[in-house]
Design an enzyme around this catalytic site. Sequence first.
Site, mmCIF file in Angstrom:
data_model
loop_
_atom_site.group_PDB
_atom_site.id
_atom_site.type_symbol
_atom_site.label_atom_id
_atom_site.label_comp_id
_atom_site.label_asym_id
_atom_site.label_seq_id
_atom_site.Cartn_x
_atom_site.Cartn_y
_atom_site.Cartn_z
ATOM 1 N N SER A 39 0.838 -1.374 -0.063
ATOM 2 C CA SER A 39 -0.030 0.080 0.057
ATOM 3 C C SER A 39 0.801 1.344 0.012
ATOM 4 O O SER A 39 0.389 2.234 -0.514
ATOM 5 C CB SER A 39 -0.993 -0.107 1.130
ATOM 6 O OG SER A 39 -0.214 -0.324 2.428
ATOM 7 N N HIS A 189 0.759 4.893 6.862
ATOM 8 C CA HIS A 189 0.860 5.237 5.426
ATOM 9 C C HIS A 189 1.169 6.788 5.249
ATOM 10 O O HIS A 189 0.738 7.722 5.848
ATOM 11 C CB HIS A 189 -0.350 4.864 4.695
ATOM 12 C CG HIS A 189 -0.934 3.494 4.799
ATOM 13 N ND1 HIS A 189 -1.404 3.107 5.849
ATOM 14 C CD2 HIS A 189 -0.489 2.577 3.897
ATOM 15 C CE1 HIS A 189 -1.712 1.789 5.380
ATOM 16 N NE2 HIS A 189 -1.020 1.494 4.459
#
Length: 212
Positions: A39, A189
């Site tokens: 991701s 992230h």
Amino acid sequence: MNKHPIYILFLSLIALTSTSFSALANLSAKHSILLLGDSVSASYGMKQNQGWVHLLNEQLITQKSAYKITNASISGETTTGGLARLPGILAKEKVDHLVIELGGNDGLRGYSPKKIKNNLLQMIKLAQEKNIPITLYQIKITPNYGPRYNKMFEQVFMDVAAVTNSNLLPFFVEPLITDPSLMQEDGIHPSIKAQPIIAEFVAKQFQQIMEK
């Protein structure tokens, strides 16, 4: 003698077509860096054109680089998933260098370091059988899994790089985690703001790949 307008149009179309084929030839002639990641390389939480891979590819185009990055990253991907997908990708894509950015999801799920190591070794073997050089990212996870597991997990990447003679790079997320504005709310992230920073950082890392 004046040329007929249709004849002129015909010549123009030939010229345009030749130019198009030339442009396509230039694109197909570029060296491809295959990025097999998760991701953090798949623009998680944002549009694809906001992610660092897209930004770096735009930079390479501007610089008229002979290289492009083929992004085969998927959110949630593990080393097991990467190993399953890699043979199909190598069969279809022209790959001049393989970059593996996998293992984070394995670690977050508490997978056995032995299993992670075996998957990475098999992926690298597939590439080496095709004489494709490999670069591996040193992945790190949050410390709440305990010092023993974290040490074993991080050692996997160093051992794999040493055994396979692969290039080992420091993880590009690590310099960002101390700045909350550069991370999404999950703390895992990188944010949209961080993407240009990552693109610049990785561009310097990939320089050694593109100089070979």
